[in-house]
Every structure is written in C-alpha cells, then in structure tokens.
Design an enzyme around this catalytic site. Structure first.
Site, short mmCIF file in Angstrom:
data_model
loop_
_atom_site.label_atom_id
_atom_site.label_comp_id
_atom_site.label_asym_id
_atom_site.label_seq_id
_atom_site.Cartn_x
_atom_site.Cartn_y
_atom_site.Cartn_z
N ASP A 227 10.98 18.36 34.49
CA ASP A 227 11.23 19.65 35.13
C ASP A 227 9.89 20.31 35.44
O ASP A 227 8.99 20.34 34.60
CB ASP A 227 12.05 20.53 34.18
CG ASP A 227 12.41 21.87 34.77
OD1 ASP A 227 12.66 21.94 35.99
OD2 ASP A 227 12.46 22.86 33.99
N HIS B 26 17.67 26.58 39.90
CA HIS B 26 16.99 26.87 38.65
C HIS B 26 17.41 28.25 38.15
O HIS B 26 17.95 29.05 38.90
CB HIS B 26 15.47 26.83 38.85
CG HIS B 26 14.92 25.46 39.07
ND1 HIS B 26 13.80 25.00 38.43
CD2 HIS B 26 15.34 24.43 39.83
CE1 HIS B 26 13.54 23.76 38.80
NE2 HIS B 26 14.47 23.40 39.67
N ASN C 116 19.95 24.26 36.33
CA ASN C 116 19.09 24.20 35.16
C ASN C 116 19.39 25.31 34.16
O ASN C 116 19.57 26.47 34.54
CB ASN C 116 17.62 24.32 35.58
CG ASN C 116 17.10 23.09 36.29
OD1 ASN C 116 17.84 22.20 36.67
ND2 ASN C 116 15.79 23.04 36.47
#
Length: 277
Positions: free
Chosen positions: A82, A205, A227
């Site tokens: 990531d 995200h 995420n």
C-alpha cells in the site's frame, strides 16, 4: 491456503461480485488478526502494508508472517504493498513475494506520475503482479504523512493515464480522506463519471471514515477494492489503552496481544461482511 496472486484475486472477486477490503497491517498481531477475520467471515480480501510501515517489518518478514497466518485459512487473500513510495520498495516487495503492488506517485506532476507508474508496471508485470496507481490526492493523515491538499481525480485525465501507465487498478480521490480526523464527503456522481471512463477497476482509500451505505452504493461504479486502516488500528491500540486505564500496572504483553488479535479480527470480519451485504 497460500498467498493468492493479485490478478487471480481480482478475477475471483469480479466473478463472485465481491468487494475486496484491503486491511493494513504493521506487525505479527495485525497480520494474524486480518487473516483470522477474513477467514471467519469466509470472504476474500487483502492483507496490506505501506512503505512507511516497512520501517518496522521488512518485506521478507511480512511475507513470512502472512504465509504463517494463512496456513489454516480457506479464503483467497492477497498480499499488497500500500502506498509504495519508491521503485526500490516496489522491487523489494515483488522479490519477497508480495502478490499485488501500489506505486503512489500521485504527489508528482501528471507526466512524472505516469513515468513512475510505467516503471513499476514493467517490473511487476514481468512477474505477473498487478499494479495499483493513484490519480488525485486525498486530504488527511496517512500514518505519519499529512496532506492538506484536496485534489479530486480529473475524469478527463483517467483514460490517458491508464492507457499510458498500463496500471491494473486506479485509486481515485472523490472526497474520501485518510484517517478519522476529517469527515469524508464522497462525490458519488464523480465516481460514477470516472467509472464510465476507466478501463480498469477502481479503488477507494480511507474506507474507515466512509458510511457503509456510501461504500455499498459505490460498488455499482466499478469499485473493486476499499482500504481500511484506522478502524483496525483503533481496535488494536484501544485494547492496550483500556487495560492500562483499568490498571496502570497491566503489563502482560502476551495476554493483551492475544486479546488485541481477537478484537481486530472481529472488526475485520464485521467490515468485510457489511461492505459485501
């Protein structure tokens, strides 16, 4: 079950209409907890670690821990880098056995972002590893990096960016933010517009601060991966915090770590279940 190749995981999710959560780890406890939570929910996802957190756990260590954590698992789980901050980090993670990669050059001008992503794609694709790139910038704090800019993804740049880079996933900025200190204001019409243009699946995200109904609605717009970091870290840290507040002499690291693994696994199972409901 062994660590699943990123391309295979993406296809599995698309074939079964799953949303893939990507849960951030830092250490052994978080890694085991994420694997346990996904297995408990019987749903696929990613264990991921950022370049920033590799300061504590090098790529080989995380691969080793992930393999151990998945030994008794029965659901497909990939291992993702990531916010890869450098080509060197990308190479190190691929070489160690990561099965999915993000190269984050979103802070650079458009053409430089393209060049950095292209370089990562060429290396990763040689080893059949998919690459996520980011176009646009998110506000908030991603671990120790604070970004005050709010540059949403420009739909007019998406097709050209994906075509030139060859990326396999595109992380977008549509009002989502990093961390829990800023309220996200997700622009679903913008996400829908991008989804009609992008030839690759989209990534969001900052999932921890986004209402579940927004995430579930976003599934309609080619969103494949979301995420989660802060929710799981909060479950981990608060385990130790509660013990300390109850007893300032509490110092059984093993007992508290085992409790933290259970708490984080429950949170991971809850999140993956809700976003796929």
């Amino acid at each position: 079950m062994k660590i699943v190749n990123g391309f295979d995981l993406m296809k599995y999710a698309q074939d079964h209409h799953y949303m893939l959560p990507a849960f951030n780890t830092t250490n052994l406890e978080m890694t085991y907890a994420i694997a346990k939570g996904l297995n408990k929910a019987k749903l696929p996802g990613y264990i991921q670690i950022s370049s920033n957190n590799l300061r504590l756990s090098d790529p080989e260590a995380i691969v080793y821990l992930t393999k151990k954590a998945l030994a008794d698992n029965d659901v497909p789980i990939g291992l993702h880098l990531d916010h890869g901050k450098s080509y060197e980090d990308v190479k190190a993670c691929v070489n160690a056995g990561f099965t999915s990669i993000m190269i984050d050059a979103s802070h650079l001008p458009f053409e430089e972002n393209i060049e950095e992503v292209k370089r990562a794609v060429e290396y990763c694709h040689f080893y059949n590893v998919p690459v996520e790139a980011e176009l646009g910038c998110l506000q908030g704090k991603e671990e120790d990096i604070v970004n005050e800019a709010d540059a949403k993804t420009d739909p007019d740049m998406v097709a050209d960016f994906v075509a030139q880079t060859g990326c396999d996933l595109l992380a977008v900025a549509v009002g989502n933010v990093h961390g829990l200190d800023i309220e996200p204001k997700v622009d679903l019409p913008l996400l829908e517009q991008i989804s009609k243009i992008s030839p690759v699946p989209l990534v969001m995200h900052g999932g921890s601060g986004i209402p579940f109904d927004i995430i579930q609605k976003a599934r309609e717009f080619n969103l494949l991966k979301v995420n989660y970091g802060s929710d799981l870290r909060k479950a981990f840290v608060s385990t130790f915090g509660r013990a300390y507040e109850a007893n300032h002499n509490a110092c059984s690291v093993i007992e508290l770590s085992i409790e933290a693994v259970e708490n984080v696994s429950e949170k991971a199972a809850e999140l993956v279940t809700i976003i796929n409901s």
